[in-house]
Design an enzyme around this catalytic site. Structure first.
Site, PDB file in Angstrom:
ATOM      1  CG  ASP A   1      -3.238   3.536  -2.135  1.00  0.00           C
ATOM      2  OD1 ASP A   1      -4.228   2.811  -1.920  1.00  0.00           O
ATOM      3  OD2 ASP A   1      -2.699   4.250  -1.262  1.00  0.00           O
TER       4      ASP A   1
ATOM      5  CG  ASP B   1      -1.992   1.043   1.157  1.00  0.00           C
ATOM      6  OD1 ASP B   1      -1.688   2.175   0.777  1.00  0.00           O
ATOM      7  OD2 ASP B   1      -3.146   0.713   1.469  1.00  0.00           O
ATOM      8  CG  LEU B   2       1.820   3.466  -3.627  1.00  0.00           C
ATOM      9  CD1 LEU B   2       1.355   4.216  -4.859  1.00  0.00           C
ATOM     10  CD2 LEU B   2       3.334   3.497  -3.542  1.00  0.00           C
TER      11      LEU B   2
END
Length: 780
Positions: free
Chosen positions: A420, A377-378
């Site tokens: 994301d 996960d960004l």
């Protein structure tokens, strides 16, 4: 002539059936009259009430026939009364119309007229017998009957019984004579039929020869002028004849094709041979799609069908038709790619990720070993979207996807879960080895610059890791565990790797899921699950009432909860079937009390989960519900998600065939974003395709989404399915969908979801104004 003979034969058969019905009815009449006499004899002798009841019950048969005849003898025949009388006379319901018609139209003919006359002569004795029953009851009700009176009643009863039996026998003999006449007539008609049919056959045999010659000339003209490929083979597979269309498809001249054989025309593996190495035509000629060799060496997909032609005195030949379907296969490959890949990054999507994980899980269970699943996960991606715009966010996602692909080994894979969030699969890597690889990726990512305009962006990510071993419960558990580990990495400060620790994290996650399940269970028990509906507009027919049933949950404090708040727990822990049964029960109970709405209703869609489809008891429940509500069955369309259909294809096919056999329709929901396959789609006899809203929502600005919608629409049209687009959120998208040929539109641009009670009000049928409701746009 043949039609006339068939009509006469049918009439004679009806007469035979009518005569049989009269004979059977007379048998019932006579037997019941005797039973009445015997019972009345016992009643006069002993005075038992049950004997009186038996006598009167037996008398209902001859009295019913009497009433039926009198109803038909009126100037204006009372047919309803006649039917009631014949039914009371113990006649079979299927014979009632025959009895009525034969009496009305044949009662004045021959022996049948005599039979009716004899029947009328039984009226007076029969009524006297009924009167004698009443007299005996009156005597017994006043006390003990005197022996003299009793003897007198018995003598009178015996006289009536002998009289009725004699008349019944005469009536029966008259009916038998009538039946004999019908049988003789049948034989005469049969002989005449044979004679006339023989004459017609002789005439036709002369005509057939002329027609065959004419048809052969027409066939040859059609063969050579057809726009589809046609070939004629000998039994060994050599080309005997071929039309120009086939030559054009394969790029040969007709003369060149005549020198080739079946083995030369099809690709390796397409020829079906028997044990002797010869072509097995019985299997080869089954309709299929084969690969053909073109003159330039390329391959062409052709839809192939054919038949063996056997002619007396000649060698067996084969006639085949070939239609070029290469474009369809190219289109199917395009749809398959769009269905399994994320349109933004080109990575595989969630459903393809789950399919590959399922394969990996099966592999470790069968052969051992260990892999690692990483959930990435960004960090702070929302700030990029909000600060620099969605275009910058999309570019960052594409760059990050390329970065991940360049960082993995051969045999590993990367996919996008959505937003994301990404999935990284490290093959044959235990948790410790995976952690080292991922920490190196995190460090390298911190030094990398992602270009945006004139500047660059620095990004970081949080990663959760879980081992894929034979102890893993299933794919859902793996995804949940990796997600939990990623969440723990974020909670610990982001920009780090966290390995799944079941002893600490899994217990907490399970506790939360258990609480969600408990809330759903109590909502079902307390009737707090509510049905909503969202209208589906039929293109070109706005008056057609069509909607999808949606489910909401009301919390104890009165707040309305959307499916996203409780459906993940329901699906993950196997409660989908219980919820589906509850929703179907609510829907049927509501529609049963709205007959006017059901009459106006065109179609009502209702969702069915993958867990329900895989469970035979749910299919039995649905079939029982449909059998008990047949009037509603043809108004229902069951929506099956594409994932559910593929994961259990055999069960899905059984479910679809069962509900369609009872008049329902079936829709494939969320089509396009999963494992769409032209080959599996042809195995499911669905009526409707619902295009996943992910493609529909942005098709006015995204050419890839628009191409996917066009491709799915074309496939639906080829398979004669109704195509419906979901998440239609603007008039621009709706207009483009109509141009592409989509049949139905669903979304906020058409109408927002509303309570089903409001949808079933006549004032809110098609033509009303859209009413506001809650929920995320386009997500029922």
């Amino acid at each position: 002539m043949a039609i006339g003979l068939v009509g006469i034969s049918a009439l004679i058969q009806e007469l035979q059936a009518a005569s049989t019905a009269w004979i059977v009815g007379q048998s019932h009449w006579s037997r019941s009259q005797q039973q009445a006499s015997f019972a009345l004899n016992r009643y006069i002798t002993h005075g038992r009430p049950r004997d009186l009841a038996e006598a009167r019950q037996a008398l209902t048969v001859p009295l019913g026939d009497l009433d039926a005849r009198r109803a038909l003898e009126q100037d204006d025949a009372d047919l309803a009364r006649a039917r009631r009388g014949f039914l009371a006379g113990d006649n079979a319901p299927g014979d009632i119309n025959r009895l009525i018609l034969s009496f009305r139209y044949l009662g004045h003919l021959g022996y049948f007229k005599d039979a009716v006359r004899l029947w009328r002569q039984t009226d007076a004795p029969l009524l006297q017998l009924a009167g004698l029953t009443g007299a005996a009851q009156a005597l017994h009700s006043r006390g003990e009957v005197e022996p003299v009176t009793q003897a007198m009643l018995l003598d009178q009863l015996q006289a009536l019984d002998r009289d009725l039996q004699a008349r019944a026998k005469a009536f029966s003999m008259s009916l038998q004579r009538t039946a004999s006449i019908v049988r003789i007539t049948t034989l005469l008609v049969g002989g005449l039929s044979v004679l006339l049919i023989t004459l017609v056959a002789v005439m036709l045999s002369r005509r057939v020869r002329h027609d065959l010659l004419e048809q052969e000339s027409r066939f040859r003209a059609a063969f050579y002028q057809a726009t589809v490929g046609m070939l004629k083979f000998d039994q060994a597979g050599g080309v005997m004849e071929v039309n120009q269309a086939m030559a054009d498809i394969l790029g040969y001249s007709r003369e060149a094709l005549l020198g080739l054989s079946m083995q030369d025309l099809v690709a390796e593996g397409e020829l079906v041979l028997d044990d002797a190495g010869q072509i097995d035509w019985s299997r080869q000629l089954r309709p299929a799609e084969l690969r053909f060799r073109r003159a330039d060496g390329g391959l062409m997909w052709g839809r192939w069908s054919g038949t063996l032609v056997r002619t007396a005195g000649r060698e067996v030949s084969v006639f085949a038709i070939v239609e070029d379907v290469s474009q369809n296969h190219a289109l199917a490959r395009e749809v398959e790619h769009h269905a399994s890949h994320d349109p933004l990054t080109g990575l595989i999507n969630r459903r393809e990720i789950e399919r590959l994980l399922e394969q990996a899980l099966i592999d470790v269970r069968n052969h051992g070993g260990v892999h690692s699943l990483c959930y990435i996960d960004l960090d702070y991606f929302k700030l990029v979207n909000d600060g620099l715009g969605h275009a910058a966010g999309d570019q960052l996602l594409r760059n990050f996807a390329d970065y991940l692909v360049g960082s993995v080994r051969e045999g590993d894979w990367v996919g996008r879960l959505g937003g994301d969030e990404f999935a990284l699969f490290l093959a044959h890597a235990a948790q410790d080895e995976a952690k080292q690889v991922l920490q190196r990726i995190v460090r390298s990512l911190g030094q990398a610059n992602f270009q945006h305009g004139d500047g660059s962006l620095r990004v970081s990510c949080s990663i959760g890791v879980v081992e894929v071993t034979r102890e893993a419960v299933d794919v859902n558990w793996l995804m949940s565990a990796a997600d939990s580990a990623c969440y723990a990495a974020k909670e610990a400060g982001r920009n780090r790797v966290h390995c799944y620790n079941e002893s600490r994290m899994a217990l907490d996650e399970r506790r939360q899921e258990a609480e969600r399940l408990a809330r759903v269970t109590s909502a079902i028990a307390e009737n707090r699950m509510l049905l909503y509906a969202q209208r589906i507009e039929r293109v070109g027919d706005p008056g057609f009432l069509h909607y999808e049933v949606l489910v909401r949950m009301r919390s104890p404090d009165g707040l309305l909860q959307a499916p996203g708040e409780f459906m993940p727990a329901v699906e993950r822990y196997g409660m989908g079937m219980a919820l589906d049964r509850h929703v179907l029960g609510l829907l049927f109970r509501h529609l049963q009390v709205c007959p006017a709405h059901v009459q106006r209703l065109g179609l009502c869609n209702v969702n069915v989960s993958a867990q329900s489809i895989a469970e035979p008891s749910f299919l039995a429940f649905v079939c029982d519900l449909l059998e008990r509500n047949r009037g509603l069955a043809r108004k229902l369309c069951f929506e099956v998600t594409e994932t559910a259909a593929i994961s259990s294809l055999a069960q899905a096919r059984s479910f679809i065939e069962a509900v369609k056999a009872r008049g329902c329709q079936v829709a494939l929901d969320d089509f396009g974003s999963g494992l769409s396959s032209f080959s599996y789609l042809r195995q499911l006899p669905a009526d409707m395709l619902k295009i996943d809203g992910v493609f529909v929502r942005d098709m006015d600005i995204d050419p890839v989404s628009r191409a996917a919608v066009r491709a799915i629409t074309e496939i639906g049209r080829e398979l004669h399915m109704t195509v419906i687009a979901e998440w239609v959120e603007s008039t621009e998208v709706a207009e483009q969908l109509q141009v592409l040929g989509v049949d139905g539109l669903q979304g906020y641009a058409i109408e927002r979801p509303m309570a089903l009670e409001r949808m079933t009000q006549p004032a809110l049928w098609p033509g009303r104004s859209a009413l506001p409701s809650e929920g995320r746009p386009g997500l029922p």
